[in-house]
Design a protein around this motif. Structure first.
Motif, PDB file in Angstrom:
ATOM      1  N   LEU A 173       1.113  -1.126   0.122  1.00  0.00           N
ATOM      2  CA  LEU A 173      -0.135  -0.041  -0.144  1.00  0.00           C
ATOM      3  C   LEU A 173       0.995   1.186  -0.059  1.00  0.00           C
ATOM      4  N   GLU A 174       0.951   1.883  -0.904  1.00  0.00           N
ATOM      5  CA  GLU A 174       1.622   3.149  -0.716  1.00  0.00           C
ATOM      6  C   GLU A 174       1.036   4.545  -0.161  1.00  0.00           C
ATOM      7  N   LEU A 175       1.450   4.126   0.641  1.00  0.00           N
ATOM      8  CA  LEU A 175       0.533   5.135   1.983  1.00  0.00           C
ATOM      9  C   LEU A 175       0.060   4.856   3.254  1.00  0.00           C
ATOM     10  N   HIS A 176      -0.182   5.823   4.473  1.00  0.00           N
ATOM     11  CA  HIS A 176      -0.146   4.772   5.461  1.00  0.00           C
ATOM     12  C   HIS A 176       1.275   3.916   6.173  1.00  0.00           C
ATOM     13  N   ARG A 177       2.839   4.577   5.030  1.00  0.00           N
ATOM     14  CA  ARG A 177       3.810   3.991   5.516  1.00  0.00           C
ATOM     15  C   ARG A 177       3.422   3.722   7.213  1.00  0.00           C
ATOM     16  N   GLY A 178       3.560   5.089   8.405  1.00  0.00           N
ATOM     17  CA  GLY A 178       3.818   5.281   9.060  1.00  0.00           C
ATOM     18  C   GLY A 178       3.270   4.100  10.559  1.00  0.00           C
ATOM     19  N   THR A 179       2.185   3.605   9.649  1.00  0.00           N
ATOM     20  CA  THR A 179       1.218   3.079  10.946  1.00  0.00           C
ATOM     21  C   THR A 179       2.255   1.606  11.638  1.00  0.00           C
ATOM     22  N   LEU A 180       3.821   1.524  10.132  1.00  0.00           N
ATOM     23  CA  LEU A 180       4.303   0.634  11.210  1.00  0.00           C
ATOM     24  C   LEU A 180       5.475   0.556  12.045  1.00  0.00           C
ATOM     25  N   THR A 181       5.164   2.416  12.635  1.00  0.00           N
ATOM     26  CA  THR A 181       6.022   2.786  13.832  1.00  0.00           C
ATOM     27  C   THR A 181       4.683   3.755  14.550  1.00  0.00           C
ATOM     28  N   SER A 182       4.459   3.959  14.588  1.00  0.00           N
ATOM     29  CA  SER A 182       2.663   4.584  15.652  1.00  0.00           C
ATOM     30  C   SER A 182       2.782   4.208  16.875  1.00  0.00           C
ATOM     31  N   ARG A 211      11.642  16.390  11.028  1.00  0.00           N
ATOM     32  CA  ARG A 211      10.283  16.568  11.169  1.00  0.00           C
ATOM     33  C   ARG A 211       9.345  16.282  10.391  1.00  0.00           C
ATOM     34  N   ASP A 212       8.382  15.580  11.398  1.00  0.00           N
ATOM     35  CA  ASP A 212       7.256  15.135  10.594  1.00  0.00           C
ATOM     36  C   ASP A 212       5.934  15.128  10.631  1.00  0.00           C
ATOM     37  N   GLU A 213       5.326  15.864   9.330  1.00  0.00           N
ATOM     38  CA  GLU A 213       4.377  16.518   9.641  1.00  0.00           C
ATOM     39  C   GLU A 213       3.591  16.047   8.297  1.00  0.00           C
ATOM     40  N   PRO A 214       3.224  15.064   8.542  1.00  0.00           N
ATOM     41  CA  PRO A 214       2.187  14.278   8.049  1.00  0.00           C
ATOM     42  C   PRO A 214       1.117  15.694   6.690  1.00  0.00           C
ATOM     43  N   VAL A 215       0.997  14.930   5.757  1.00  0.00           N
ATOM     44  CA  VAL A 215      -0.311  16.346   4.586  1.00  0.00           C
ATOM     45  C   VAL A 215      -2.188  16.101   5.361  1.00  0.00           C
ATOM     46  N   GLN A 216      -2.137  14.735   5.683  1.00  0.00           N
ATOM     47  CA  GLN A 216      -3.238  14.728   6.275  1.00  0.00           C
ATOM     48  C   GLN A 216      -3.583  13.832   7.365  1.00  0.00           C
ATOM     49  N   TRP A 217      -3.484  12.288   6.982  1.00  0.00           N
ATOM     50  CA  TRP A 217      -3.215  11.557   7.953  1.00  0.00           C
ATOM     51  C   TRP A 217      -2.449  11.118   9.302  1.00  0.00           C
ATOM     52  N   ASP A 218      -2.275  11.909  10.366  1.00  0.00           N
ATOM     53  CA  ASP A 218      -0.961  11.644  11.425  1.00  0.00           C
ATOM     54  C   ASP A 218      -0.522  10.144  11.464  1.00  0.00           C
ATOM     55  N   TRP A 234      -0.928   7.866  10.441  1.00  0.00           N
ATOM     56  CA  TRP A 234      -1.274   6.879   9.519  1.00  0.00           C
ATOM     57  C   TRP A 234       0.328   6.807   8.408  1.00  0.00           C
ATOM     58  N   ASP A 235       0.375   8.463   7.940  1.00  0.00           N
ATOM     59  CA  ASP A 235       1.347   8.543   7.323  1.00  0.00           C
ATOM     60  C   ASP A 235       3.096   8.677   7.254  1.00  0.00           C
ATOM     61  N   VAL A 236       4.187   8.511   6.652  1.00  0.00           N
ATOM     62  CA  VAL A 236       4.790   9.273   6.029  1.00  0.00           C
ATOM     63  C   VAL A 236       5.167  10.122   4.951  1.00  0.00           C
ATOM     64  N   ASP A 237       5.178  11.327   5.009  1.00  0.00           N
ATOM     65  CA  ASP A 237       5.512  11.314   3.487  1.00  0.00           C
ATOM     66  C   ASP A 237       6.770  11.971   3.138  1.00  0.00           C
ATOM     67  N   ARG A 238       7.132  12.001   2.097  1.00  0.00           N
ATOM     68  CA  ARG A 238       8.295  11.763   1.354  1.00  0.00           C
ATOM     69  C   ARG A 238       9.239  13.028   2.071  1.00  0.00           C
ATOM     70  N   HIS A 239       8.152  14.053   2.353  1.00  0.00           N
ATOM     71  CA  HIS A 239       9.407  15.474   2.819  1.00  0.00           C
ATOM     72  C   HIS A 239       9.864  15.270   4.530  1.00  0.00           C
ATOM     73  N   VAL A 240       9.065  14.364   4.438  1.00  0.00           N
ATOM     74  CA  VAL A 240       9.496  14.205   5.597  1.00  0.00           C
ATOM     75  C   VAL A 240      11.355  13.806   6.069  1.00  0.00           C
ATOM     76  N   LEU A 241      11.960  12.527   4.747  1.00  0.00           N
ATOM     77  CA  LEU A 241      13.194  12.227   4.840  1.00  0.00           C
ATOM     78  C   LEU A 241      14.074  12.774   4.430  1.00  0.00           C
ATOM     79  N   ARG A 242      13.908  14.663   4.221  1.00  0.00           N
ATOM     80  CA  ARG A 242      14.678  15.716   3.517  1.00  0.00           C
ATOM     81  C   ARG A 242      16.060  16.022   4.502  1.00  0.00           C
ATOM     82  N   ARG A 243      15.356  16.299   5.750  1.00  0.00           N
ATOM     83  CA  ARG A 243      16.512  16.679   6.307  1.00  0.00           C
ATOM     84  C   ARG A 243      16.346  16.726   7.594  1.00  0.00           C
TER      85      ARG A 243
END
Length: 961
Positions: A518-527, A676-683, A685-694
């Protein structure tokens, strides 16, 4: 006659809203309402207690909360004479924004029998007429009913995902959330109801048609004529011809199945789910009284068991409908679990507990895996499903992908071992349809297998406490049964669809190989790391306990604790639900889960202590006295196999495999990286691409050398990060323990292991095997896997060098190519704001190791790291073992048979994706047979066991008489 489509549609909407809908219920009389607020903490009480309580009057407009509390309403009055059905209409103050997940009510007869639920779009209770229950209205028209009203707050208000305090009960002075808006007796007008549905069918169909079609203009004219009519009868007559036109011969066929996806916990605690299930079933049973074609599919044996325990009268009605084939137990699992993180044995037990319950309770066995809402699906599923007796698999979740579009809706899914299972994604892209023309049109246009199939499933009904299918949805389905311009809709059983699709596709179904990522909700593997640790440790303890107790039962005749183990397993299985284990529920749910896991660990350890003769412990889980390495000068750890050298900042600047002289580090190892971990929508649930940049810098606070460790400390604000490095004599690994006092908000923590291995793919442990994933980003699908699931280990290799990273409690990680090698980064912690703003706040300990060696060495190290720590005791002779002639295979689990026969069950599997030949060695006088995963259908096995790639074998050892 000039027709302006926009004008007609706007007129239709207003006329329906202001002229017709208000005529559906004509008020006949007032009712008297009184309330009893449940004392103390407002937790649910039995109906018998509520019926005998002291009630005080409640006026329309008054509040009846408080939030998360329970208030019982007594509603009484006299039903006036009417030639139409009379219904009690109650509005408890609902919002129309989110049908499930807010206040709900359940109507009871005065003797405490539940009758029907009240929901935002199901506000009526029928007192007279077809479908009215017996024993409510007396001969003189008097009636009294009781309503259990649950003041569940609207925690989620789509599309907002704001931080909320609604995840726990409020303080005593917080505002009341709900008001009684309406309470009245009304005549229900069947003709008005039918006119509303006729206008829906025609009006909703118009936007799905092309204005170039004659059909479009004829329907438009019919709608306009209906709006001109001066009576309901004339309006329906104006639409009759338009609704009588038959569907095209090539129209798509949809099997419509009533459904209510009820999360076993999410934005409400477990106790509330018990009530949601009962409410939904009362609605379904009520609707079935007047809709003989309705079929309702319900999964999760746990939810049936709750109803059986809480409402035996209601459950008997359910049992009758199951026998008739009207209610279909689907899935055959204990709950709709997460489908990637539970261990292999856990997935087997989800199925064995669920299927056994359905068989014993209903005489039914589901052939359909039903997981519409889990967050991705392990590639081990096809084999597990087929070996458990399933023929089909259903999900819908991959329609949520954020990057690529999955290419099929009906296909053969091939697992990591090569097993295939027919799989379907309902193309309406929802498991909560309302049977609208728009949904049907989307399903038809979206269906990606038109060249080989013209059938699909439609799951309809409000979930999560929304009440399931309602009479409006079923009426729409009737109108779309055979209507030109729409798909043909037939109410039916899910098996009906799958049997048709299976025959239709034959051997020509397209094949998808590997996991369903599933290309979404990747943060559920850690939350919510406590969920991950609790599950992992419970699985490990259960493996140990079941083996020890099997040994004691067979060798020492010590009773095997079947009942205690079954209860322990049910607890673990329930908490693997796809919003508990993934960490995506409110704080109430996770607080209770942490307490439950702590109690469970004590119970399981007590079962170890009661395993019989002292001095026995699992042979592959011995806790020995560890001989550790003293750090050398200049901060070096060296055990003769690997050597780790540290720089002044506490980083591992070099890690050498002394057996080959190879440098394993491609950069500083063991670096903690904060983002910094600020998802666009599903807090949560999601790890967004931009999170892992800096990465956010951590403050280095010092390095300390002890007798056997090197300890490095970092800080940031109120958070403290302590990393401890150690080595054990004789082991090819560097061990890392991370102790974190986590006080972050909206941040994510990773641990970086850049290793000097050049490879295009990495291998990750999954259930009963492993899966390869790319380390590059060549395609969109490759790039989308920037955070993936690994169980206990990840391994990368090149000729002459293999390196694994193992963990004791994490699942999320990323593995990406870097200059000079590959960076393996497990994800340790997150701090989302929603739905639990205090996620993981506090102290945590996580353990890792870098392992030098091939997959077999890595797997053995992961076994050791994840073993439950028991008191050191002498070894015992293995009860059974595998003697390999070729290849790689292991025994994964040993237990006694579920049927309490005393037979020993051995679960083994091939580990490397190749083939293996082995012999089962035991000193027991037994016959050996191979069974399915549910320990059924035994077949004799030869002396040599042959394993295919990642093949699972369940062996049954029966004492000779």
């Amino acid at each position: 006659m000039h027709l302006n489509p926009a004008h007609v549609m706007a007129r239709l909407q207003r006329v329906v809203r202001e002229r017709i809908q208000p005529r559906l219920h004509e008020q006949l009389a007032e009712v008297e309402v009184a309330a009893w607020r449940v004392d103390g903490d407002g937790e649910p009480v039995p109906a018998a207690r509520a019926v005998g309580a002291v009630y005080t009057p409640l006026a329309v407009g008054a509040t009846w909360g408080p939030r998360w509390g329970t208030t019982w309403l007594r509603v009484e009055g006299r039903v006036p004479a009417s030639d139409k059905p009379v219904e009690l209409v109650l509005d408890l103050g609902w919002s129309d924004r989110f049908v499930g997940g807010q206040g709900e009510g359940l109507v009871y007869r005065a003797d405490g029998v539940p009758l029907k639920a009240l929901h935002p779009r199901n506000v009526w209770f029928r007192l007279t007429g077809p479908g009215a229950p017996d024993g409510v209205v007396e001969a003189d028209g008097r009636f009294v009913v009781y309503v259990e009203a649950a003041a569940n707050p609207l925690v989620l208000d789509f599309p907002a995902f704001a931080e909320t305090t609604y995840g726990e009960k409020p303080g005593p002075h917080e505002a009341e959330p709900y008001r009684l808006v309406a309470a009245k007796l009304c005549a229900f007008d069947d003709e008005v109801f039918d006119l509303l549905r006729d206008l829906e069918a025609t009006g909703d169909l118009l936007p799905q048609l092309s204005s170039d079609e004659q059909r479009y203009w004829k329907i438009l004219r019919a709608v306009e004529n209906a709006l001109d009519a001066t009576s309901v009868k004339d309006a329906r007559e104006a639409l009759r011809e338009a609704l009588a036109q038959k569907a095209n011969a090539s129209a798509h066929h949809m099997t419509a199945v009533g459904h209510a996806h009820i999360d076993s916990a999410w934005l409400w605690p477990l106790r509330e789910t018990r009530r949601k299930v009962a409410r939904t079933l009362t609605n379904v049973l009520t609707l079935m009284e007047t809709e003989p074609e309705l079929v309702y599919a319900m999964s999760s044996a746990q939810q049936y068991a709750w109803v059986q325990e809480d409402h035996p009268e209601l459950f008997e009605r359910v049992r009758q409908r199951v026998a008739e084939g009207r209610i279909v137990p689907v899935g055959g699992m204990w709950v709709e679990s997460d489908a990637v993180m539970p261990g292999g044995e856990s997935l087997v037990r989800q199925i064995s507990f669920g299927k056994r319950y359905f068989a014993e309770t209903f005489g039914h066995e589901s052939e359909l895996v039903w997981l519409p809402d889990s967050f991705g699906y392990s590639g081990a599923w096809p084999q597990i499903a087929r070996r458990a007796g399933y023929r089909w698999f259903l999900t819908q979740k991959l329609s949520w992908n954020d990057t690529t579009v999955f290419p099929h809706h009906t296909f053969a899914w091939e697992g990591i071992d090569g097993t295939r299972i027919l799989t379907h994604f309902p193309p309406a892209d929802t498991y909560s349809a309302e049977v609208t023309a728009g949904e049907l049109r989307h399903a038809v246009s979206n269906f990606r297998d038109k060249a080989i199939s013209d059938h699909s499933l439609l799951l309809f009904g409000y979930g999560d406490g929304g009440g399931g299918p309602n009479r409006e949805m079923v009426a729409r389905a009737h109108r779309f049964r055979d209507l030109e311009g729409a798909a043909r809709v037939e109410l039916g059983r899910p098996e009906q669809f799958f049997t048709t699709a299976e025959a239709e596709l034959g051997d020509h179904a397209p094949v998808w190989a590997g996991e369903l990522y599933l290309e979404l909700h990747r943060g559920t593997l850690t939350s919510q790391i406590a969920m991950k640790q609790g599950n992992r440790r419970a699985e490990a303890l259960l493996r140990t306990v079941e083996y020890l107790r099997a040994v004691s039962a067979v060798r020492d005749d010590v009773p095997y604790p079947h009942a205690e183990l079954e209860e322990a397993w049910k607890t673990v299985l329930l908490h693997q639900f796809h919003d508990i284990l993934p960490g995506s529920s409110i704080s109430w749910v996770h607080r209770e889960a942490r307490e439950t896991y702590a109690r469970l660990e004590k119970q399981l350890r007590a079962l170890v202590e009661g395993s019989g003769a002292p001095g026995r412990v699992v042979d592959w889980r011995i806790v020995r006295d560890r001989e550790t390495v003293r750090p050398g000068e200049n901060a070096v750890l060296d055990n003769g196999i690997v050597r780790a050298s540290f720089d002044a900042d506490g980083n591992v600047e070099s890690l050498i495999d002394l057996r080959t002289g190879r440098e394993m580090a491609a950069g500083p190892l063991g670096v903690l990286q904060l983002f910094r971990d600020e998802p666009v929508q599903w807090d949560a649930w999601d790890v967004d691409r931009h999170v892992l940049r800096r990465p956010v810098p951590l403050e280095f606070a010092g390095m300390r050398v002890t007798d056997d460790t090197i300890v490095v400390t970092h800080r940031r604000g109120d958070s403290t990060f302590v990393t401890t490095y150690a080595m054990e004599v004789g082991q090819p690994r560097l061990e890392i323990t991370v102790d974190v006092d986590w006080q972050e908000r909206e941040h994510l923590l990773k641990l970086s292991f850049p290793v000097a291995v050049h490879g295009l793919r990495a291998r990750y442990e999954t259930q009963y095997g492993s899966i390869e994933r790319p380390t590059h980003e060549n395609t969109l699908a490759d790039e989308a896997q920037y955070e993936v699931c690994s169980h206990r280990w990840v391994h990368v290799s090149e000729p002459g060098l293999g390196i694994g990273v193992i963990n004791d409690s994490t699942y999320g990680c990323d593995v990406r190519r870097i200059s000079g090698g590959t960076d393996i980064r497990p994800t340790l912690l997150r701090a989302p704001r929603y739905p639990d703003p205090d996620t993981d706040r506090g102290r945590h300990t996580l353990r890792f190791a870098v392992v030098a060696g091939d997959e077999t060495v890595t797997r053995a190290a992961a076994d050791d790291l994840n073993a439950p720590r028991l008191d050191a005791v002498p070894d015992i002779e293995p009860l059974v073992s595998l003697e390999l002639e070729s290849g790689h295979a292991v025994i994964d689990w040993i237990k006694l048979a579920d049927d309490r026969s005393g037979d020993v069950i051995v679960r083994a599997h091939e580990t490397r994706g190749g083939r293996a030949i082995a012999r089962l060695v035991t000193d027991l006088d037994v016959t050996i047979s191979e069974t399915d995963l549910l320990e059924r259908h035994p077949e004799a096995v030869s002396e040599a066991l042959t394993f295919g790639p990642f093949q699972i074998s369940t062996l049954r050892l029966t004492q000779r008489s």
